[in-house]
Enzyme design. Structure first.
Site, PDB file in Angstrom:
ATOM      1  N   CYS A  43      13.902 -22.878  17.647  1.00 10.11           N
ATOM      2  CA  CYS A  43      14.300 -24.275  17.456  1.00 10.11           C
ATOM      3  C   CYS A  43      13.199 -25.088  16.795  1.00 10.11           C
ATOM      4  CB  CYS A  43      14.677 -24.887  18.808  1.00 10.11           C
ATOM      5  SG  CYS A  43      14.942 -26.657  18.717  1.00 10.11           S
ATOM      6  N   CYS A  48      16.214 -25.523  14.351  1.00  6.58           N
ATOM      7  CA  CYS A  48      16.775 -26.883  14.427  1.00  6.58           C
ATOM      8  C   CYS A  48      15.857 -27.969  13.876  1.00  6.58           C
ATOM      9  CB  CYS A  48      17.075 -27.259  15.882  1.00  6.58           C
ATOM     10  SG  CYS A  48      17.676 -25.909  16.890  1.00  6.58           S
ATOM     11  N   LYS A  51      14.895 -27.639  10.090  1.00  3.30           N
ATOM     12  CA  LYS A  51      16.188 -27.764   9.387  1.00  3.30           C
ATOM     13  C   LYS A  51      16.621 -29.229   9.296  1.00  3.30           C
ATOM     14  CE  LYS A  51      19.627 -28.216  11.504  1.00  3.30           C
ATOM     15  NZ  LYS A  51      20.341 -27.210  12.277  1.00  3.30           N
ATOM     16  N   TYR A 179      27.320 -21.853  10.931  1.00  2.49           N
ATOM     17  CA  TYR A 179      26.435 -23.013  11.068  1.00  2.49           C
ATOM     18  C   TYR A 179      25.341 -23.003   9.991  1.00  2.49           C
ATOM     19  CZ  TYR A 179      27.637 -24.317  15.991  1.00  2.49           C
ATOM     20  OH  TYR A 179      28.232 -24.756  17.144  1.00  2.49           O
ATOM     21  N   GLU A 183      24.957 -25.426   6.687  1.00  2.00           N
ATOM     22  CA  GLU A 183      23.865 -26.403   6.695  1.00  2.00           C
ATOM     23  C   GLU A 183      22.939 -26.192   5.492  1.00  2.00           C
ATOM     24  OE1 GLU A 183      23.578 -27.268  11.495  1.00  2.00           O
ATOM     25  OE2 GLU A 183      22.129 -25.907  10.596  1.00  2.00           O
ATOM     26  N   HIS A 438      32.490 -53.327  16.215  1.00  2.00           N
ATOM     27  CA  HIS A 438      32.917 -53.515  14.834  1.00  2.00           C
ATOM     28  C   HIS A 438      31.802 -54.067  13.961  1.00  2.00           C
ATOM     29  CE1 HIS A 438      35.888 -54.039  11.708  1.00  2.00           C
ATOM     30  NE2 HIS A 438      35.461 -55.274  11.519  1.00  2.00           N
ATOM     31  N   GLU A 443      34.155 -46.836  16.021  1.00  2.00           N
ATOM     32  CA  GLU A 443      35.190 -47.656  16.669  1.00  2.00           C
ATOM     33  C   GLU A 443      36.581 -47.019  16.546  1.00  2.00           C
ATOM     34  OE1 GLU A 443      36.396 -51.411  14.773  1.00  2.00           O
ATOM     35  OE2 GLU A 443      35.036 -50.907  13.141  1.00  2.00           O
TER      36      GLU A 443
END
Ligand code: NDP
Length: 453
Positions: A43, A48, A51, A179, A183, A438, A443
């Protein structure tokens, strides 16, 4: 009573190993950790974290290009790979240092070498040749990038290599539709590389909700990635000007870098697990029970080496449950249901719970689908054609939310909060009762209408 050198020996200082090591050391246990690479694991060092920095790097380029519509004149835009690469490596070194320090500051011994089993309580450290014993052993060695054994496979790079490339290629070919492939194709294209993604299936991101898969296919194309479907590589040939990759349909692609993102396998092959009575399954993963205990009663395993849900936060939760169970007399099984995750395509995917297809397989017609697909307001001005997909799946008369899937800016951030809602078993009525913020993308999730079937 046998006296062991350590109460707990951990093989692997990645996300799971470091968390378990720190917690056990803080409980006053005698802890040692062996790590043959840098502390932090996949990681932090080659996954991760670097990346995500590359994704940020690619996104800056897109923002610069779109900024003109917002009144900015940015002049000639150029990108320097060594600047980004070296900045990321510097940050990775800093973080890895922190991981090593966490262990040592809490009193754990960190062996910066490989450990292999001699028997169920004994490990050999392969550089120093030292032998150590421990009452409990935790295997947290993660996985490695697996590649198919095609002719010329040695010419391909894998994710481990991608962060330190000498130069950014002009052309990149990414093989795979999972994945990492999605990516990295997005990263390369965003950094200005002419990018092709070749996948053996007919829709990217196998296992995800079908509409998400379609949307990701469209966004890769929007990002100028040439996606080839239903092709598998059969040969990589080195030429004077790069590589030629041949596929099983006879087609050929010329490229400067072949990036194989064809899956990961547990890192168990040369650990000597058989000497300790630790069973592995057909994929090489250590077989564990709900408490992460292996077939040897004093040996546990967490994280990717168990091939349950291969994500950093899951390894950490499994490590915490292991510490509760073994050292705090509080038997704890980590619940692997409804784990939210993100795929950092550009824009990203956020997903939690069941896909529509899984929901239908499990609950038949007892589900309702709420979905919307819209152009986000930022893109109306910038001209970026990306659309946002938002989908919510409920089950039963109570309309319990059992799945949420998004593709669009900030999906990774939004899905973290929505993951709480799904984990808590909230209903569509709870979403409807929540007032919108908003103007945001998010939303839309509290105003979704049922899709006409
Ligand atoms: P994935 O399993 O996600 O994808 C592997 C891809 O390779 C699939 O598209 C698969 O095809 C294809 N493939 C497998 N074998 C072959 C073959 N022989 N020839 C051609 N193609 C092949 O693995 P990744 O390596 O992308 O990632 C590994 C894991 O790491 C992920 O599953 C995830 O758990 C984790 N991860 C998580 C990230 C995140 O949270 N953002 C980021 C990166 C990794 P098919 O679909 O047909 O099987």
């Amino acid at each position: 009573m046998t006296e062991y050198d350590f109460d707990l020996f951990i093989i692997g200082a990645g996300s799971g190993g470091v968390r378990a090591g720190r917690l056990a050391a803080q409980l006053g246990k005698r802890v040692a950790v062996a790590e043959e690479s840098l502390p932090g694991g996949t990681c932090v060092v080659r996954g991760c974290v670097p990346k995500k920095y590359l994704v940020y790097g690619a996104d800056y380029g897109a923002s610069l290009r779109e900024a003109a519509q917002y009144g900015w004149s940015t002049g000639e835009v150029s990108f320097d790979w060594p600047t980004l690469r070296d900045a990321i490596q510097k940050e990775v070194s800093r973080l890895s240092g922190i991981y090593g320090n966490i262990l040592e500051k809490n009193g754990a011994t960190l062996y910066r070498e490989r450990a292999v089993f001699v028997d169920a309580h004994t490990l050999r450290l392969t550089t120093s040749g030292k032998t150590v014993t421990a009452k409990t052993i935790l295997v947290a060695v993660g996985g490695y990038p697996w590649t198919p054994n095609i002719k010329g496979a040695e010419h391909a790079i894998v994710s481990d290599d991608a962060f330190t490339l000498e130069a950014l290629p002009d052309r990149a070919l990414v093989i795979g539709g999972g994945y990492i492939a999605c990516e990295f194709a997005g990263i390369y294209a965003g950094l200005g590389v002419t990018t092709t993604q070749a996948y053996r299936g007919d829709k990217l991101l196998n296992g995800f909700d079908e509409e998400v898969r379609e949307q990701v296919g469209a966004l890769q194309v929007n990002n100028k990635i040439d996606v080839k479907y239903k092709v598998s590589p059969t040969e990589i040939k080195k030429t004077s000007g790069g590589y030629i990759v041949t596929f099983d349909d006879g087609s050929k692609i010329g490229t400067d870098v072949v990036f194989m993102a064809t899956g990961r396998k547990p890192n168990t092959e040369t650990l000597g697990l058989e000497k300790a009575g630790v069973k592995v399954d057909g994929s090489g993963a250590i077989v564990v029970d709900a408490y992460s205990k292996s077939s040897a009663k004093n040996i546990y395993a967490v994280g990717d080496v168990t091939n349950r849900v291969n994500l950093t936060p899951v390894a950490i939760r499994e490590a915490v449950a292991f510490i509760e169970t073994v050292f705090k007399k509080n038997k704890t099984a980590y619940d692997h249901s409804n784990i939210a995750s993100a795929v950092f395509t550009r824009p990203p995917v956020g997903s939690v719970g069941l896909s529509e297809e899984e929901a239908r397989r499990t609950h038949g017609d007892d589900i309702t689908i709420y979905a919307t697909d819209f152009r986000p307001m930022k893109n109306a001005l910038s001209g970026n054609p990306h659309r946002v997909l938002m989908k919510l799946i409920t089950q039963g008369e109570k309309e319990t939310v059992i799945g949420i899937h998004m593709v669009g800016d900030y999906s990774g951030e939004i899905i973290q909060a929505l993951g709480i809602c799904v984990k808590a078993g909230l209903t569509k009525a709870d979403f409807d009762a929540t007032c919108a913020v908003h103007p945001t993308l998010a939303e839309e999730i509290v105003t979704l209408k049922a899709r006409e079937s």
